[in-house]
Motif scaffolding. Structure first.
Motif, PDB file in Angstrom:
ATOM      1  N   LYS A  53       0.650  -1.167   0.159  1.00 15.87           N
ATOM      2  CA  LYS A  53      -0.034  -0.001  -0.070  1.00 15.87           C
ATOM      3  C   LYS A  53       0.789   1.340  -0.027  1.00 15.87           C
ATOM      4  N   TRP A  54       1.923   1.217   0.689  1.00 18.33           N
ATOM      5  CA  TRP A  54       2.827   2.303   0.869  1.00 18.33           C
ATOM      6  C   TRP A  54       3.492   2.597  -0.552  1.00 18.33           C
ATOM      7  N   ALA A  55       3.959   1.499  -1.212  1.00 13.72           N
ATOM      8  CA  ALA A  55       4.653   1.759  -2.411  1.00 13.72           C
ATOM      9  C   ALA A  55       3.679   2.214  -3.634  1.00 13.72           C
ATOM     10  N   GLU A  56       2.397   2.217  -3.418  1.00 11.97           N
ATOM     11  CA  GLU A  56       1.400   2.760  -4.488  1.00 11.97           C
ATOM     12  C   GLU A  56       1.829   4.422  -4.659  1.00 11.97           C
ATOM     13  N   SER A  57       2.172   5.097  -3.742  1.00  6.67           N
ATOM     14  CA  SER A  57       2.457   6.465  -3.509  1.00  6.67           C
ATOM     15  C   SER A  57       3.795   6.933  -3.059  1.00  6.67           C
ATOM     16  N   SER A  58       4.519   6.171  -2.264  1.00  7.41           N
ATOM     17  CA  SER A  58       5.691   6.446  -1.686  1.00  7.41           C
ATOM     18  C   SER A  58       6.671   5.408  -2.113  1.00  7.41           C
ATOM     19  N   ALA A  59       7.945   5.948  -1.607  1.00  2.80           N
ATOM     20  CA  ALA A  59       8.969   4.943  -1.467  1.00  2.80           C
ATOM     21  C   ALA A  59       9.147   4.230  -0.548  1.00  2.80           C
ATOM     22  N   VAL A  60       9.484   2.852  -0.317  1.00  3.86           N
ATOM     23  CA  VAL A  60       9.593   2.087   0.748  1.00  3.86           C
ATOM     24  C   VAL A  60      10.919   1.691   1.033  1.00  3.86           C
ATOM     25  N   SER A  61      11.632   1.579   2.148  1.00  2.00           N
ATOM     26  CA  SER A  61      13.019   1.366   2.462  1.00  2.00           C
ATOM     27  C   SER A  61      13.007   0.497   3.945  1.00  2.00           C
ATOM     28  N   LEU A  62      14.095  -0.134   3.788  1.00  3.07           N
ATOM     29  CA  LEU A  62      14.434  -1.042   5.231  1.00  3.07           C
ATOM     30  C   LEU A  62      15.556  -0.155   5.622  1.00  3.07           C
ATOM     31  N   ARG A  63      15.413  -0.202   7.083  1.00  2.00           N
ATOM     32  CA  ARG A  63      16.280   0.656   8.094  1.00  2.00           C
ATOM     33  C   ARG A  63      16.801  -0.318   9.082  1.00  2.00           C
ATOM     34  N   PHE A  64      18.251  -0.521   9.167  1.00  2.00           N
ATOM     35  CA  PHE A  64      18.729  -1.214  10.117  1.00  2.00           C
ATOM     36  C   PHE A  64      19.604  -0.303  10.957  1.00  2.00           C
ATOM     37  N   LYS A  65      19.369  -0.134  12.389  1.00  2.00           N
ATOM     38  CA  LYS A  65      20.000   0.757  13.240  1.00  2.00           C
ATOM     39  C   LYS A  65      20.613   0.020  14.389  1.00  2.00           C
ATOM     40  N   ALA A  66      21.634   0.251  14.916  1.00  2.00           N
ATOM     41  CA  ALA A  66      22.125  -0.268  16.149  1.00  2.00           C
ATOM     42  C   ALA A  66      23.098   0.611  17.095  1.00  2.00           C
ATOM     43  N   LYS A  67      22.987   0.180  18.394  1.00  2.00           N
ATOM     44  CA  LYS A  67      23.561   1.170  19.270  1.00  2.00           C
ATOM     45  C   LYS A  67      24.277   0.346  20.460  1.00  2.00           C
ATOM     46  N   GLU A  68      25.492   0.902  20.656  1.00  2.00           N
ATOM     47  CA  GLU A  68      26.079   0.014  21.849  1.00  2.00           C
ATOM     48  C   GLU A  68      26.710   0.684  23.002  1.00  2.00           C
ATOM     49  N   THR A  69      26.739   0.345  23.997  1.00  2.00           N
ATOM     50  CA  THR A  69      27.082   1.060  25.387  1.00  2.00           C
ATOM     51  C   THR A  69      27.950   0.395  26.051  1.00  2.00           C
ATOM     52  N   CYS A  70      29.034   1.038  26.787  1.00  2.00           N
ATOM     53  CA  CYS A  70      30.217   0.173  27.477  1.00  2.00           C
ATOM     54  C   CYS A  70      30.121   0.648  29.021  1.00  2.00           C
ATOM     55  N   GLU A  71      29.812   0.144  29.939  1.00  2.00           N
ATOM     56  CA  GLU A  71      29.839   0.581  31.513  1.00  2.00           C
ATOM     57  C   GLU A  71      30.479  -0.028  32.360  1.00  2.00           C
ATOM     58  N   PHE A  72      31.348   0.764  33.157  1.00  2.00           N
ATOM     59  CA  PHE A  72      32.297   0.155  34.009  1.00  2.00           C
ATOM     60  C   PHE A  72      31.471  -0.481  35.355  1.00  2.00           C
ATOM     61  N   LEU A  73      31.636  -1.755  35.906  1.00  2.00           N
ATOM     62  CA  LEU A  73      31.165  -2.264  36.617  1.00  2.00           C
ATOM     63  C   LEU A  73      31.832  -2.304  38.066  1.00  2.00           C
ATOM     64  N   ARG A  74      32.849  -2.918  38.162  1.00  5.16           N
ATOM     65  CA  ARG A  74      33.609  -3.043  39.291  1.00  5.16           C
ATOM     66  C   ARG A  74      35.110  -3.439  39.048  1.00  5.16           C
ATOM     67  N   GLU A  75      35.937  -3.391  40.056  1.00  4.04           N
ATOM     68  CA  GLU A  75      37.246  -3.580  40.000  1.00  4.04           C
ATOM     69  C   GLU A  75      37.607  -4.669  41.164  1.00  4.04           C
ATOM     70  N   GLU A  76      38.486  -5.801  40.721  1.00  2.27           N
ATOM     71  CA  GLU A  76      38.597  -6.818  41.638  1.00  2.27           C
ATOM     72  C   GLU A  76      40.199  -7.138  41.552  1.00  2.27           C
ATOM     73  N   THR A  77      40.430  -7.340  42.648  1.00  3.14           N
ATOM     74  CA  THR A  77      42.114  -7.901  42.993  1.00  3.14           C
ATOM     75  C   THR A  77      42.298  -9.414  43.526  1.00  3.14           C
ATOM     76  N   ARG A  78      43.005  -9.925  42.882  1.00  2.00           N
ATOM     77  CA  ARG A  78      43.274 -11.330  43.358  1.00  2.00           C
ATOM     78  C   ARG A  78      44.828 -11.671  43.352  1.00  2.00           C
ATOM     79  N   ASP A  79      45.020 -12.798  44.202  1.00  2.66           N
ATOM     80  CA  ASP A  79      46.472 -13.221  44.232  1.00  2.66           C
ATOM     81  C   ASP A  79      46.532 -14.518  43.378  1.00  2.66           C
ATOM     82  N   GLU A  80      47.483 -14.400  42.293  1.00  2.00           N
ATOM     83  CA  GLU A  80      47.607 -15.525  41.422  1.00  2.00           C
ATOM     84  C   GLU A  80      49.137 -16.155  41.661  1.00  2.00           C
ATOM     85  N   ASP A  81      49.154 -17.567  41.993  1.00  2.00           N
ATOM     86  CA  ASP A  81      50.319 -18.187  42.524  1.00  2.00           C
ATOM     87  C   ASP A  81      50.992 -18.609  41.132  1.00  2.00           C
ATOM     88  N   SER A  82      52.431 -18.580  41.338  1.00  7.73           N
ATOM     89  CA  SER A  82      53.215 -18.903  40.406  1.00  7.73           C
ATOM     90  C   SER A  82      53.069 -20.225  40.057  1.00  7.73           C
TER      91      SER A  82
END
Length: 993
Positions: free
Chosen positions: A72-101
């Motif tokens: 129905k849209w194509a009868e009078s207008s142009a029809v398109s496909l749109r792909f959009k994406a968004k990313e976020t990166c948020e700091f959570l915590r800091e951990e310290t541990r001992d690592e044996d040799s």
């Protein structure tokens, strides 16, 4: 195409499993079919590709309801496909541990050299880790127009997820906020091809459209290809983004994605056998509709639906496998993302195979054409065919003929040589060295006209004779010409003629730029360079938006370019002009080979005035001299002039020998004087050595006599004697002797040189009082004074006025400069009207090109001589021929020598050239954008018919006849069907009558 055929053979094995057992799929190139079947093959393959793409979008979330809204849209207008994406990166915590040799260190303790004990140790590293929350969200939606309103957007699918990332530094692994993907693609073409409910792909090629050329080259397929070129990068963008999410996920990066080797139904196949049974039901979004009349060989709608059903089944199977591999745990990459990446990449493969299928059909056409001919036609081979075709097209009187002409006085005389425009076929290895004359449309001037050309600023030469107008049509395919032209002039032994090259600047004037004398088996080859100018239509389109002043400038410049297309060659025969110049009877020099050669040498090398050699009535006792008498007198005068030149040469050689002998004697005298000076210097050195020996001996004697004296007296006397040896008697004597010898010798030498200098000056001065005028004679200067001149030479030095008064009446009545010859009993005005203005020919051709060439393919062509010429000459009769290249300096010398000869044989323009022929060459190029084979296959054009029309346009202009009068009756019906515009004037004339 070989790789696509291998892919097609592999797909056939899968198709055999899907279709009915009694149906056999086959490769189209191996099945006998018609040209219309290729259109059906493209249409069926395109419908399968469109259905496959729509079903892929259905797997991404497109439903029947969504598809109805998009339609129905194509009868009078142009029809398109749109792909959009968004990313976020948020700091959570800091951990310290001992690592044996992983390794332990054992240390042994010793006291006084005795092991007391041992202990072990290990290294513990303190590790700090940083944790981040990475979240991604994407959405695929269909929009109308730009999607400004909420009602203009439909969400097809979306996804969100997060994952915890770990780093060893506090720097974020990804940007805190980022729009990673935002891609739009117009799918109006896809939506419009789906009609009805349920939607059915209907793709048809308008075969009756004038712009429809081939199954590949038409408006509908071009629109489909443009859609593919837009959709391909869009699918790659989404695929790359989803695969990037898999690589970011720490637990999914090593897991392989799903298989992309899925079945693609868009295949160019022909089938044989079996009946078209309806296909079983399928859950696919779009299927092919049953048509009333279907092609016999292409896949039927039911067979196509079976292939679409197999594709849908394979996709569903892949989805079930991905659900097990990638569980839905709310992370950024689950089975949904994996399946969507699979769908997008499959759509990409469908698009690629669709494009390969369309190109395969065109490749099949090309292969069949080459197989029918036996080889791929090259431009040179096409030009060779057109020469064959012209013999059937034109009537015998108007057929194009080879552009090669014999240079002769009349049909009763043998030719002096030939002049031709030859072409070297390019691209043919077997015939690369064979040059043949070009075929040109030739028309000879009806009435001989008198034309002129400037020899220098003060001399103008007129000439008459036939004027030949040649029109040559070149063929250019894919920007390359089929031939390489050269102007070749060949002279026979003991023959000569002159070639002048230039332009026709006005109806009665010729402008020579180059000239050369060709004689005695010379072969002069001048390469010709071709350059085209825009067609009339291109020129008008280019200046349409310019101002009036700019258009006026462009038109004036094009007018000059059109006149530059008149390439002209003037051929002048030497012997007839010499007979006219020397007042000899006609054909007097035809068999006089030596006399002709001597005359050429006198005119060219020594530039002897013709009045000193020509016949006059006062040279014979009787007033009426026969042809033999005239010839005998000229021979006697030529011989007398040669004898005088030889005598002058001998005298000049003798003078030069004397000068050389004088220079040799002077050099010998100077050598002897130098030897005497060296001997004197040696004698002087010997005498000085004797004086030194005498003084040393005297000193020794005095020292011996003083030995009996006392010690103090001896010492005193010895010191005084030693001091005197340096500055006393003997020292002074030594200096005096030395000065006497050196000074005296130098003074005498200077005196001798001073006395000899005037004599040397007098002897070294050359005696040029008599040599100078003789040297001028050898360069073509004034005549020297001889003590005993011959009778012929005395007659040659008579006053010029007496010779002019006694010339024959025939010479006095010769045509003057710019005189227009007329036919006997015909008015002069009528004759003037029959003389053709050749400067209007390019303009007439340009107008005909614009009016009769709807393709705008004919370009006026300018011919220019090349920069480097080649001359093959023979120094003597028995010598071997040698070839040399003539650069601009040598070309100028050739031109100057030819112009000097023209000045001599025309008496500086007073005597017109009667035996001359003017050849005017006007050229045009029919340009094709592609090669010969691609022109036939891709453009569906018969180049023979196009070039045939162009040749008729040029021939009608050159011969000033209508095209119907030039053709054979057997060709008129065919040409009228191919080029009806050539006969419109005849139809108008018949309707008016």
């Amino acid at each position: 195409m070989k790789q696509f055929e291998l892919k097609l053979k592999k797909a056939i094995e899968k198709v055999k499993l899907v279709l009915e057992a009694e149906k056999t799929p086959q490769i189209p190139a191996q099945v006998h079919h018609s040209y219309e079947d290729k259109f059906s093959l493209v249409e069926r393959g395109t419908c399968l590709a469109l259905a496959s793409l729509t079903n892929g979008l259905g797997a991404l979330g497109l439903s029947n309801k969504h598809l109805a809204q998009l339609q129905k849209w194509a009868e009078s207008s142009a029809v398109s496909l749109r792909f959009k994406a968004k990313e976020t990166c948020e700091f959570l915590r800091e951990e310290t541990r001992d690592e044996d040799s992983p390794t332990k260190r054992v240390t042994e303790v010793q006291v006084g050299g005795v092991a007391f004990g041992s202990f072990s140790s290990k290294t513990i590293t303190k590790v700090t880790e940083f944790f981040w929350k990475f979240e991604a969200a994407y959405e695929l939606e269909a929009i109308r127009g730009v999607g400004a309103e909420d009602s203009d957007r439909l969400t097809l699918c979306s996804g969100t997820g997060h994952v915890e990332l770990k780093t060893s530094t506090k720097s974020p692994p990804h940007p805190q906020s980022k729009v990673s993907a935002n891609a739009d693609v117009n799918i109006t073409f896809l939506v419009k091809q789906l009609t009805g409910s349920p939607p059915i792909p209907v793709f048809k090629v308008d075969r009756l459209c004038p712009k429809c050329r081939t199954p590949r080259r038409n408006a509908q397929v071009e629109e489909a290809i443009n859609f593919c070129s837009r959709l391909l990068p869009w699918t790659r963008t989404i695929s790359q983004y989803l695969n990037r999410l898999r690589k970011i996920h720490p637990r999914r990066s090593s897991t392989p994605p799903g298989s992309f080797d899925l079945f693609i139904p868009a295949l160019p196949l022909f089938t044989k056998g079996g009946s078209n049974k309806p296909s079983t039901s399928s859950d696919a979004l779009v299927l092919l509709g049953e048509e009333g009349e279907e092609a016999k060989l292409v896949l039927s709608a039911s067979d196509g639906n079976r292939l679409l059903g197999e594709e849908f089944r394979a996709l569903r199977e892949q989805r079930d496998n991905l659900i097990e591999i990638f569980p839905d745990d709310g992370s950024i990459y689950t089975w949904s993302e994996s399946f969507r990446a699979l769908i997008v990449q499959h759509c990409e493969h469908v698009l690629v195979q669709w494009l390969e299928m369309i190109d395969y059909v065109e490749h099949m056409l090309r292969a069949q054409l080459v197989a029918a001919i036996g080889k791929e036609v090259k431009p040179a081979e096409f030009a060779s065919y057109m020469r064959f075709h012209y013999r059937k097209l034109f009537r015998e009187a108007y057929q194009p003929c080879p552009c090669s002409f014999a240079i002769r006085r009349s049909d009763k005389h043998g030719p002096e040589g030939t002049i031709s425009i030859e072409e070297e076929a390019l691209g043919l290895q077997d015939e690369a060295s064979i040059k043949t004359p070009i075929c040109a449309i030739t028309a000879v001037g009806r009435t001989p006209s008198t034309m002129t050309f400037p020899l220098n600023p003060s001399t103008t030469i007129s000439f008459g004779g036939e004027v030949h107008l040649h029109a040559w049509l070149d063929h250019q395919f894919s920007g390359e010409s089929a031939s390489k032209l050269s102007l070749v002039s060949r002279a026979r032994q003991f023959s000569s003629f002159m070639v002048l090259i230039g332009r026709v600047s006005s109806p009665t004037s010729f402008d020579p730029k180059y000239a050369a004398l060709v004689q005695n088996k010379d072969e002069l080859e001048i390469p010709l360079e071709l350059s085209t100018i825009p067609t009339p239509k291109e020129f008008k389109d280019a200046i349409e938006s310019l101002s009036p002043q700019q258009q006026e400038f462009a038109k004036a410049f094009r007018a000059m370019q059109l006149e530059s297309t008149l390439f002209a060659v003037l051929v002048v025969q030497i012997k007839p002009q010499l007979e006219k110049l020397l007042n000899l009877s006609e054909d007097s020099l035809t068999k006089e080979i030596k006399l002709t050669q001597d005359l050429m040498q006198l005119f060219i090398k020594y530039q002897i005035p013709s009045d000193l050699l020509s016949f006059t009535t006062d040279l014979l006792p009787s007033g009426n001299a026969s042809a033999a008498d005239r010839l005998r007198v000229v021979k006697r005068q030529v011989q007398a002039m040669q004898d005088m030149i030889e005598a002058e040469k001998r005298e000049e050689l003798e003078q030069r020998r004397k000068e050389e002998e004088h220079r040799r004697l002077e050099a010998e005298r100077q050598r002897r004087e130098e030897e005497e000076r060296q001997l004197q210097m040696l004698e002087l050195q010997r005498k000085m050595e004797e004086v030194r020996q005498i003084s040393n001996q005297s000193l020794n004697d005095m020292m011996e006599r003083s030995c009996n004296l006392s010690a103090s007296a001896s010492n005193t006397f010895y010191k005084q004697a030693k001091k005197s040896s340096g500055s006393g008697f003997f020292g002074g004597m030594t200096k005096a002797l030395t000065g006497a010898f050196t000074g005296g010798s130098s003074s005498r030498e200077r005196c001798r040189i001073s006395e000899a200098e005037p004599e040397m000056k007098r002897s070294s001065q050359p005696k040029l009082d008599k040599a100078t005028p003789r040297r001028r004679l050898s360069l073509g200067g004034a005549e020297p004074t001889r003590p005993k001149p011959t009778e012929a030479a005395t007659e040659a030095r008579e006053p010029q006025s007496s010779k002019q008064a006694e010339q024959e009446p025939s010479q006095a009545t010769q045509p003057r400069e710019n005189a227009q010859p007329t036919r006997p009993g015909q008015p002069e005005a009528l004759t003037t009207l029959e003389v053709r203005d050749y400067t209007q020919v390019p303009k007439e051709l340009d107008e005909q090109f614009e009016k009769l060439d709807p393709d705008s393919s004919l370009r006026p062509t300018i011919i220019n001589p090349g920069s480097t010429w080649t001359k093959r000459s023979q120094a003597a009769l028995l010598a071997s021929a040698h070839t040399k290249s003539l650069t601009s300096d040598e070309q100028k010398r050739e031109r100057d020598a030819a112009f000097d000869l023209l000045d001599a044989i025309t008496k500086s323009g007073a005597l017109p050239l009667s035996h001359a022929e003017l050849h005017i060459i006007v050229a045009a190029t029919h340009c094709f954008d592609k090669t010969v084979t691609e022109t036939v296959v891709q453009d569906n054009i018969n180049p023979i018919a196009k070039v045939e029309r162009s040749s008729l346009i040029m021939a009608s202009t050159v011969h000033q006849q209508h095209a119907s009068c030039l053709m054979n009756e057997s060709s008129q019906v065919r040409v009228m069907a191919d080029s009806p515009q050539l006969f419109l004037e005849d139809e108008k004339a018949e309707s008016a009558a």
